[in-house]
Design a protein around this motif. Structure first.
Motif, PDB file in Angstrom:
ATOM      1  N   MET A   1     -42.057 -60.450 -20.276  1.00 33.50           N
ATOM      2  CA  MET A   1     -40.762 -59.996 -20.759  1.00 33.50           C
ATOM      3  C   MET A   1     -41.154 -58.573 -20.585  1.00 33.50           C
ATOM      4  N   GLY A   2     -42.492 -57.967 -20.807  1.00 33.27           N
ATOM      5  CA  GLY A   2     -42.612 -56.471 -20.950  1.00 33.27           C
ATOM      6  C   GLY A   2     -42.725 -56.223 -22.413  1.00 33.27           C
ATOM      7  N   TRP A   3     -42.653 -57.177 -23.212  1.00 39.07           N
ATOM      8  CA  TRP A   3     -42.917 -57.089 -24.690  1.00 39.07           C
ATOM      9  C   TRP A   3     -44.277 -56.648 -25.000  1.00 39.07           C
ATOM     10  N   PHE A   4     -44.738 -56.501 -26.366  1.00 39.65           N
ATOM     11  CA  PHE A   4     -46.078 -56.562 -26.810  1.00 39.65           C
ATOM     12  C   PHE A   4     -45.931 -57.635 -27.771  1.00 39.65           C
ATOM     13  N   ALA A   5     -47.170 -57.970 -28.467  1.00 40.98           N
ATOM     14  CA  ALA A   5     -47.337 -58.890 -29.397  1.00 40.98           C
ATOM     15  C   ALA A   5     -47.848 -58.241 -30.409  1.00 40.98           C
ATOM     16  N   GLN A   6     -47.151 -58.378 -31.585  1.00 41.50           N
ATOM     17  CA  GLN A   6     -47.283 -57.659 -32.981  1.00 41.50           C
ATOM     18  C   GLN A   6     -48.019 -58.729 -33.879  1.00 41.50           C
ATOM     19  N   ILE A   7     -49.159 -58.297 -34.340  1.00 37.67           N
ATOM     20  CA  ILE A   7     -49.931 -59.288 -35.118  1.00 37.67           C
ATOM     21  C   ILE A   7     -50.078 -58.910 -36.665  1.00 37.67           C
ATOM     22  N   TYR A   8     -50.011 -59.869 -37.530  1.00 34.47           N
ATOM     23  CA  TYR A   8     -50.021 -59.639 -38.807  1.00 34.47           C
ATOM     24  C   TYR A   8     -51.129 -60.358 -39.405  1.00 34.47           C
ATOM     25  N   TYR A   9     -52.228 -60.176 -39.985  1.00 37.67           N
ATOM     26  CA  TYR A   9     -53.376 -61.100 -40.626  1.00 37.67           C
ATOM     27  C   TYR A   9     -53.930 -60.230 -41.631  1.00 37.67           C
ATOM     28  N   HIS A  10     -54.929 -60.786 -42.296  1.00 34.09           N
ATOM     29  CA  HIS A  10     -55.435 -60.292 -43.447  1.00 34.09           C
ATOM     30  C   HIS A  10     -57.113 -60.382 -43.198  1.00 34.09           C
ATOM     31  N   ASP A  11     -57.916 -59.394 -43.565  1.00 26.92           N
ATOM     32  CA  ASP A  11     -59.384 -59.643 -43.686  1.00 26.92           C
ATOM     33  C   ASP A  11     -59.854 -59.571 -42.053  1.00 26.92           C
TER      34      ASP A  11
ATOM     35  N   GLU B   1     -47.854 -65.405 -22.919  1.00 34.13           N
ATOM     36  CA  GLU B   1     -47.863 -65.147 -21.581  1.00 34.13           C
ATOM     37  C   GLU B   1     -46.511 -64.823 -21.218  1.00 34.13           C
ATOM     38  N   ARG B   2     -45.332 -65.451 -21.844  1.00 34.42           N
ATOM     39  CA  ARG B   2     -44.045 -65.264 -21.611  1.00 34.42           C
ATOM     40  C   ARG B   2     -43.531 -63.719 -22.455  1.00 34.42           C
ATOM     41  N   VAL B   3     -44.292 -63.757 -23.534  1.00 35.09           N
ATOM     42  CA  VAL B   3     -43.906 -62.057 -24.067  1.00 35.09           C
ATOM     43  C   VAL B   3     -44.543 -61.464 -23.400  1.00 35.09           C
ATOM     44  N   ARG B   4     -45.499 -61.364 -22.625  1.00 34.65           N
ATOM     45  CA  ARG B   4     -46.176 -60.359 -21.633  1.00 34.65           C
ATOM     46  C   ARG B   4     -45.094 -60.012 -20.286  1.00 34.65           C
TER      47      ARG B   4
END
Length: 292
Positions: free
Chosen positions: A141-151, A136-139
């Motif tokens: 700030m006007g940022w995006f959330a970058q996510i790294y996962y597998h499968d 929510e704080r990332v939002r």
């Protein structure tokens, strides 16, 4: 997906590599005791990356602070952004305890997003109230959330991400299991996410998913499905330079050539290399702040 028109060093006036890392152990010694520690041959400094970009005709970059080596210490990345003459933006790693002042400092120094790496012990988790509040704080700030996962990792992340209302950027084509087909649940969830229009996909990391040698043709159908679902308005390209944690030598040129294989039309490549990343990451319009 035919390589009818290969990109050249002068193809576009402005072009963004939307996924790379900088590591400089001489100026910024590794500070993260957790997880993988890049070997000497996997180090790439900001100066070296600027040279690589220039030699391939790319002008801008979205640089991602690597969990390996640095964790939530973003100093090396910030130093590279400061020396880029306005051509680089950053994706930081932050902890649950990051203060508002710290987040604002990162914003002021060119950070536009926060990365959440689900693969390594010690990385900032999105689970529970602390994870939701950080998103929510990332939002805010006007940022995006970058996510790294597998499968199938997206399946557990989606409820948290959607509850936060944050914009989402997905790394490396979602890292599908290429032997399981397009109908694997995690990849189908990613395609549905793309259709909603509030997320971007990085057309990157095919060499991490593929079970074949270059040009990683077993990834083609996954890339095409992502382009169809996200549309070019939400697709960006990244090299993943300097290719940390890969079992064999990687070079920038062959990875860059993949984009022409996936998008034979030069106008489509221009959208992925400039129009879309400029809008998503806030790069200056051509002609502004390009000194240095």
């Amino acid at each position: 997906m035919k390589n009818n028109s290969e990109p050249t060093a002068t193809e576009f006036a402005f072009a963004v590599d939307a996924h790379a890392h900088v590591l400089d152990t001489a100026a910024f010694p590794f500070s993260n005791p957790e997880g993988y520690r890049p070997a000497a041959n996997e180090i790439g400094t900001a100066q070296e990356f600027r040279t690589v970009l220039a030699s391939h005709g790319l002008t801008h970059a979205l640089v991602v602070n690597p969990f390996a080596g640095y964790g939530t210490d973003n100093s090396c990345m910030l130093h590279g952004i400061a020396a880029s003459g306005g051509r680089w933006k950053g994706v930081a790693l932050v902890g649950h305890d990051a203060s508002d002042a710290h987040l604002q400092m990162l914003t002021d120094k060119g950070v536009v997003g926060a990365r959440f790496n689900t693969l390594f012990t010690g990385a900032t988790s999105l689970d529970g109230p602390a994870g939701l509040r950080l998103l929510e704080r990332v939002r805010e700030m006007g940022w995006f959330a970058q996510i790294y996962y597998h499968d199938e990792g997206l399946l557990s992340l989606l409820p948290i991400l959607e509850a936060s209302g944050v914009r989402i950027v997905v790394d490396h084509c979602g890292c599908p299991a290429v032997n399981q087909g397009l109908n694997q649940p995690g990849f189908q969830a990613l395609l549905e996410l793309g259709k909603r229009g509030n997320a971007a996909i990085k057309l990157s990391g095919a060499f991490r998913s593929s079970r074949q040698s270059w040009p990683y043709a077993d990834c083609d159908k996954y890339v095409q499905a992502l382009i169809d679902s996200f549309t070019l308005d939400n697709c960006v390209w990244g090299s993943d330079w300097p290719f940390v944690r890969v079992p064999h030598r990687m070079d920038y040129g062959p990875v860059y050539q993949l984009l022409a294989r996936w998008l034979p039309d030069a106008s489509d490549r221009q959208r992925v290399l400039w129009d879309t990343p400029a809008r998503w990451f806030g790069f200056d319009t051509p002609g502004d702040n390009l000194a240095g």
